[in-house]
Scaffold this active site. Structure first.
Site, PDB file in Angstrom:
ATOM      1  N   ASP A 161       4.116   5.303  -3.025  1.00 50.75           N
ATOM      2  CA  ASP A 161       4.176   4.257  -1.991  1.00 50.75           C
ATOM      3  C   ASP A 161       3.231   4.543  -0.838  1.00 50.75           C
ATOM      4  O   ASP A 161       3.592   4.468   0.332  1.00 50.75           O
ATOM      5  CB  ASP A 161       5.604   4.110  -1.473  1.00 50.75           C
ATOM      6  CG  ASP A 161       6.589   3.756  -2.567  1.00 50.75           C
ATOM      7  OD1 ASP A 161       6.228   2.938  -3.429  1.00 50.75           O
ATOM      8  OD2 ASP A 161       7.706   4.295  -2.573  1.00 50.75           O
TER       9      ASP A 161
ATOM     10  N   GLU B 259       5.651  -7.272  -3.821  1.00 49.04           N
ATOM     11  CA  GLU B 259       5.972  -6.207  -2.859  1.00 49.04           C
ATOM     12  C   GLU B 259       4.680  -5.605  -2.314  1.00 49.04           C
ATOM     13  O   GLU B 259       3.629  -6.213  -2.399  1.00 49.04           O
ATOM     14  CB  GLU B 259       6.816  -5.122  -3.557  1.00 49.04           C
ATOM     15  CG  GLU B 259       8.148  -5.595  -4.098  1.00 49.04           C
ATOM     16  CD  GLU B 259       8.882  -4.504  -4.846  1.00 49.04           C
ATOM     17  OE1 GLU B 259      10.026  -4.191  -4.486  1.00 49.04           O
ATOM     18  OE2 GLU B 259       8.302  -3.957  -5.811  1.00 49.04           O
TER      19      GLU B 259
END
Length: 533
Positions: free
Chosen positions: A45, A214
């Site tokens: 991430d 996302e």
């Protein structure tokens, strides 16, 4: 012989992307080029920015403490860990404490780092507790106490954005929608209060909806607002981008890259960065994790018709993964390789260390015995899990690297143990746990091999000092060794396949707990980590 020939022939015919991975090369090659991944370990991430001549990145840490790791680089290829944003995970949720340990795959998820108004800003979310933020004047810390921006569940992948007029914006994904429409995620845009600590809820606007949308980031480039995000398509999770002259739209949209789950492991979430010379790069994780987790790669960016194409542009003006690339910046004295070793002479743990959950205060020390890490043993909070490492406090971890040759050695002094004590060296994830250590019972200490929560008791160890070692290869096949003199190392236990679980790669760590009583301690003299570069 036929089988070997066929294997070599298939390898020779593989595209460069696969062949490059199989060589085990990575990072700075010392000849003006680099090979992806640039960090062959679990830095998931990612987001990254440039400030002057420096680059900073953050990576999610879930249940590990301290949380939200911060990295620094001068050339985008060689990275060092410099700090963490969150020192106490219990500020987020008490379930992230040592006495709960039931939040694997939860905790600190993706976030974004930005620099504006003379400060570094980090925003991130958790799936259960909402969104948080912190700021710092120096990314190496200290970071301000965590501020909850919005207490909510079912949201993720946020980022902040400061417009040219100083107005702050916040973008995030709502992934828990109407059950009848649960394959489509809504991306929301909010204005923020001037201090960036709260959202102006009346400004809520849905700017995109698609399956699995996302990894949100906002930029303003050459008069356009750009919204970068990922989306699930038939080929896998790809990078998408929308642009508009108005932050509320209407938007144009393009796909930026093609992906393959097997060949390139879906590079997607990351940070879009412009260098001082005008060139652009994308620092990203590989979304499909193997045993090392979601490793970090650096992809060149080509701007075509006002759109950033990630990787090697194809005939369709959509990029694809590249593995060997000229370095963006050549620095002659760049130190290659992420930090690993620790001789425990510092008054603070080195920044590569992260505890499994928030550690119990007063149960570890770097000052009780100078030059040693002292780990006090205590029972897991859950009596039913007394012999399960994933429920035991005082487990200190690092990321396991995927290189061609890897070796970790620790030196332990165990004379402070008492009955019920169990200490050693481990590899663990929620999908598989193994380790080698010393277990004390009936007033004697025994070498012990652990695999999948089952122990094999070995010979009695009368020495007060023992060396433990793990060796693993590019495939993630690991074997444990022990020594009573630091010279002759003997194998103990079977081979293990390192694995990932709960969105996390394998961790190598030191543990010490007690299955019977709150009693005993061990002193760790050193942790030495050798890996091929």
């Amino acid at each position: 012989m036929t089988r070997i020939f066929i294997t070599l022939l298939v390898f020779a015919l593989l595209p460069f992307s696969v062949a490059g991975q199989q060589t085990g090369k990575w990072g700075d090659q010392g000849n003006g080029t680099y090979v992806n991944p640039v960090i062959p370990a679990d830095f998931s991430d990612l987001d990254a920015i440039r400030v002057g001549d420096d680059f900073y990145a953050i990576s999610s840490t879930m249940q590990y403490s301290p949380g939200m790791v911060v990295l620094h680089s001068r050339d985008l290829v060689n990275w060092k860990i410099i700090s963490h944003v969150v020192s106490d995970l219990t500020v987020i949720n008490p379930n992230l404490n040592w006495d709960k340990m039931d939040s694997y795959g939860r905790g600190i998820w993706a976030g974004a780092i930005r620099y504006y108004k003379h400060k570094y800003w980090v925003y991130f979310g958790t799936p259960d507790d909402g969104f948080f933020m912190s700021t710092a004047t120096n990314p190496a810390g200290p970071w301000t106490p965590l501020q909850q921006v919005w207490k909510v569940s079912g949201w993720d992948d946020c980022a902040s954005f400061c417009d040219e007029d100083g107005q702050l914006y916040f973008i995030a994904t709502h992934f828990e929608n109407d059950p009848k429409n649960n394959k489509k995620y809504n991306i929301h845009l909010f204005r923020m209060a001037p201090d960036g600590k709260s959202l102006l809820m009346e400004s809520d606007s849905v700017i995109h909806q698609s399956p699995g949308s996302e990894a949100n980031k906002l930029f303003k480039i050459n008069g356009y607002y750009y919204h970068l995000f990922s989306e699930v398509k038939q080929e896998g999770r790809v990078l998408m981008m929308k642009r508009s002259k108005n932050i509320l739209g209407p938007w144009e949209m393009r796909q930026l890259n093609h992906v393959n789950k097997v060949l390139d492991k879906e590079p997607n979430q990351g940070g879009l960065i412009q260098l001082a010379n005008g060139k652009w790069y994308f620092f990203t994780h590989h979304g499909t994790g193997d045993w090392e987790g979601r490793a970090a790669s650096l992809l060149p960016v080509a701007w075509l018709d006002g759109w950033p194409v990630i990787g090697d542009p194809g005939k369709d003006s959509i990029g694809s993964m590249v593995w060997k690339v000229p370095k963006p910046i050549n620095i002659s004295n760049a130190v290659k390789g992420i930090q690993t070793d620790d001789d425990f002479y510092s008054s603070a743990l080195q920044p590569q260390w992260e505890w499994n959950y928030q550690p119990r205060a007063g149960k570890w020390s770097l000052t009780e015995r100078k030059g040693f890490l002292r780990l006090h043993a205590f029972m897991p909070a859950d009596p039913a899990a007394a012999n399960i490492l994933l429920k035991a406090g005082n487990t200190l971890t690092q990321r396991s690297l995927r290189t061609t040759a890897n070796e970790v050695t620790i030196k332990l002094e165990v004379k402070g143990m008492c009955n019920g004590g169990y200490t050693g060296l481990t590899h663990f994830s929620t999908s598989g746990t193994s380790g080698i250590g010393i277990k004390q019972f009936n007033n004697s200490r025994h070498l012990t091999y652990m695999s999948h929560h089952k122990d094999r008791i070995g010979p009695e160890v009368k020495n007060s000092i023992v060396w433990l070692r793990s060796v693993w290869d590019f495939r993630g096949i690991n074997r444990y060794y022990y020594s009573l003199d630091g010279k002759l190392f003997l194998p103990f236990g079977e081979e293990n396949q390192l694995v990932w679980g709960s969105y996390r790669g394998d961790r190598v760590g030191i543990f010490n707990f007690n299955t019977e009583q709150e009693c005993g301690f061990v002193d760790v003299d050193f942790f030495h980590y050798r890996y091929s570069k």
